[in-house]
Design an enzyme around this catalytic site. Structure first.
Site, PDB file in Angstrom:
ATOM      1  CG  ASP A   1      -1.931   1.064   1.259  1.00  0.00           C
ATOM      2  OD1 ASP A   1      -3.111   0.752   1.004  1.00  0.00           O
ATOM      3  OD2 ASP A   1      -1.565   2.228   1.524  1.00  0.00           O
TER       4      ASP A   1
ATOM      5  CG  ASN B   1      -4.975  11.894  -5.151  1.00  0.00           C
ATOM      6  OD1 ASN B   1      -4.502  11.862  -6.288  1.00  0.00           O
ATOM      7  ND2 ASN B   1      -5.624  10.883  -4.613  1.00  0.00           N
TER       8      ASN B   1
ATOM      9  CG  HIS C   1      -7.824  12.441  -8.701  1.00  0.00           C
ATOM     10  ND1 HIS C   1      -8.031  11.356  -9.512  1.00  0.00           N
ATOM     11  CD2 HIS C   1      -8.281  12.104  -7.471  1.00  0.00           C
ATOM     12  CE1 HIS C   1      -8.599  10.405  -8.794  1.00  0.00           C
ATOM     13  NE2 HIS C   1      -8.771  10.830  -7.551  1.00  0.00           N
TER      14      HIS C   1
ATOM     15  CG  ASP D   1      -5.483   9.143 -11.898  1.00  0.00           C
ATOM     16  OD1 ASP D   1      -5.753   8.677 -10.777  1.00  0.00           O
ATOM     17  OD2 ASP D   1      -6.327   9.638 -12.661  1.00  0.00           O
TER      18      ASP D   1
ATOM     19  CD  GLU E   1      -4.144   3.946  -0.783  1.00  0.00           C
ATOM     20  OE1 GLU E   1      -5.205   3.655  -1.318  1.00  0.00           O
ATOM     21  OE2 GLU E   1      -4.053   4.204   0.428  1.00  0.00           O
TER      22      GLU E   1
HETATM   23  N1  GTP Z   1      -5.417   9.739  -8.062  1.00  0.00           N
HETATM   24  C1  GTP Z   1      -6.065   8.703  -7.569  1.00  0.00           C
HETATM   25  N2  GTP Z   1      -6.312   8.616  -6.255  1.00  0.00           N
HETATM   26  C2  GTP Z   1      -6.955   7.543  -5.763  1.00  0.00           C
HETATM   27  C3  GTP Z   1      -7.402   6.520  -6.590  1.00  0.00           C
HETATM   28  N3  GTP Z   1      -8.005   5.584  -5.826  1.00  0.00           N
HETATM   29  C4  GTP Z   1      -7.942   6.014  -4.566  1.00  0.00           C
HETATM   30  N4  GTP Z   1      -7.304   7.213  -4.493  1.00  0.00           N
HETATM   31  C5  GTP Z   1      -7.032   8.060  -3.345  1.00  0.00           C
HETATM   32  O1  GTP Z   1      -6.126   7.422  -2.472  1.00  0.00           O
HETATM   33  C6  GTP Z   1      -6.224   8.070  -1.217  1.00  0.00           C
HETATM   34  C7  GTP Z   1      -6.054   7.064  -0.120  1.00  0.00           C
HETATM   35  O2  GTP Z   1      -6.034   7.746   1.070  1.00  0.00           O
HETATM   36  P1  GTP Z   1      -5.906   7.032   2.475  1.00  0.00           P
HETATM   37  O3  GTP Z   1      -6.798   5.802   2.495  1.00  0.00           O
HETATM   38  O4  GTP Z   1      -6.114   8.046   3.528  1.00  0.00           O
HETATM   39  O5  GTP Z   1      -4.466   6.463   2.493  1.00  0.00           O
HETATM   40  P2  GTP Z   1      -3.066   7.214   2.457  1.00  0.00           P
HETATM   41  O6  GTP Z   1      -3.192   8.675   2.275  1.00  0.00           O
HETATM   42  O7  GTP Z   1      -2.228   6.495   1.453  1.00  0.00           O
HETATM   43  O8  GTP Z   1      -2.500   6.955   3.895  1.00  0.00           O
HETATM   44  P3  GTP Z   1      -1.869   5.606   4.446  1.00  0.00           P
HETATM   45  O9  GTP Z   1      -2.349   4.454   3.615  1.00  0.00           O
HETATM   46  O10 GTP Z   1      -2.369   5.501   5.845  1.00  0.00           O
HETATM   47  O11 GTP Z   1      -0.386   5.765   4.386  1.00  0.00           O
HETATM   48  C8  GTP Z   1      -7.569   8.781  -1.182  1.00  0.00           C
HETATM   49  O12 GTP Z   1      -7.352  10.165  -1.200  1.00  0.00           O
HETATM   50  C9  GTP Z   1      -8.237   8.329  -2.467  1.00  0.00           C
HETATM   51  O13 GTP Z   1      -9.033   9.344  -3.043  1.00  0.00           O
HETATM   52  C10 GTP Z   1      -7.152   6.639  -8.000  1.00  0.00           C
HETATM   53  O14 GTP Z   1      -7.499   5.784  -8.820  1.00  0.00           O
HETATM   54  N5  GTP Z   1      -6.483   7.731  -8.436  1.00  0.00           N
END
Ligand code: GTP
Length: 232
Positions: free
Chosen positions: A110, A118, A123, A127, A153
């Site tokens: 992860d 983002n 965004h 991506d 992610e």
């Molecule tokens: N650009 C983009 N962002 C995505 C996609 N899928 C999920 N996200 C974003 O990934 C982010 C995940 O955030 P969190 O679950 O807080 O995880 P994190 O910021 O990586 O924090 P930790 O996992 O705790 O280290 C969110 O802001 C989602 O909007 C995608 O396909 N594209």
């Protein structure tokens, strides 16, 4: 004018009587049969053309069905197998593991603080980072391994015929390669780190339980400061 009935003594008079009538009947029947055969031949040719058309249509539909099935199992952004594909492959791997035993590792990887990418760069930058990570991971795994975008992610990895230590080494290598990847956004180099959790399948354990152990290991890696790999 007199009718010639004999030439050099041979009888050439036109046929008449019951024999003549029978011959005419047979000739007519022969013509009718030839006509029917011609019609049948033409019908056979037209049916063959129709059949060729159906065959081509069936091929096109089969191609379309395969394409749709591939799309249904592929993540649009990264082009990696998606979660549905992961579930199918996991079930296959589990069935194989139950039958033949051997080493099988499961990992979740992860991206750390992905939300910040983002939030800070938009965004599209997020991506782009996900696509880059997917390419890096895919390029470093063996053909017999299986990599999927599990969601957001998070990536899921199956490592068949891989022991625990070898699995740990593979995962560390993957995380290091992501950290040192030349990812640039708006002219700035961005350092991306990952956390990962690794679990070995053990005989008699359900897939759900192994999945849970790998997920718990990932959670520990996050809780213990991120940019690290935890084993279950
Ligand atoms: N650009 C983009 N962002 C995505 C996609 N899928 C999920 N996200 C974003 O990934 C982010 C995940 O955030 P969190 O679950 O807080 O995880 P994190 O910021 O990586 O924090 P930790 O996992 O705790 O280290 C969110 O802001 C989602 O909007 C995608 O396909 N594209």
């Amino acid at each position: 004018m007199a009718t010639i009935t004999s030439i050099h003594g041979a009888d050439v008079s036109p046929p008449h009587g019951p024999t003549h009538a029978r011959l005419r009947q047979l000739l007519e029947a022969l013509h009718a049969q030839q006509h029917t055969e011609q019609i049948m031949q033409a019908r056979i040719v037209s049916l063959q053309v129709e059949l060729d058309g159906y065959r081509k249509r069936l091929q096109r539909l089969n191609g379309l069905a395969h394409q749709q099935q591939r799309q249904a199992l592929t993540d649009v952004l990264t082009k990696l197998p998606n979660r549905r594909a992961w579930e199918l492959r996991l079930n296959e791997a589990l069935a194989c593991h139950r039958r033949h035993g051997g080493d099988l590792q499961l990992a979740f990887l992860d991206v750390d603080h992905f939300k910040r990418i983002n939030d800070d760069f938009g965004h599209p930058a997020g991506d782009k980072a996900l696509r880059l990570i997917a390419r890096l991971l895919a390029s470093r795994l063996r053909d017999s391994d299986f990599l999927a975008r599990y969601g957001g992610e998070e990536f899921a990895i199956l490592l068949p015929n891989t022991g625990r230590e070898a699995g740990y080494a593979v995962l560390s290598e993957l995380c290091k390669s992501i950290e040192s990847a030349p990812f640039h956004v708006r002219g700035r180099r961005l350092r991306i780190t990952c956390s990962a959790g690794l679990a070995s399948f053990s005989a008699g354990e359900s897939g759900v339980d192994t999945l849970r152990r790998a997920d718990q290991a990932l959670y520990r890696a996050k809780r213990n400061g991120r940019n690290r790999l935890e084993l279950d």
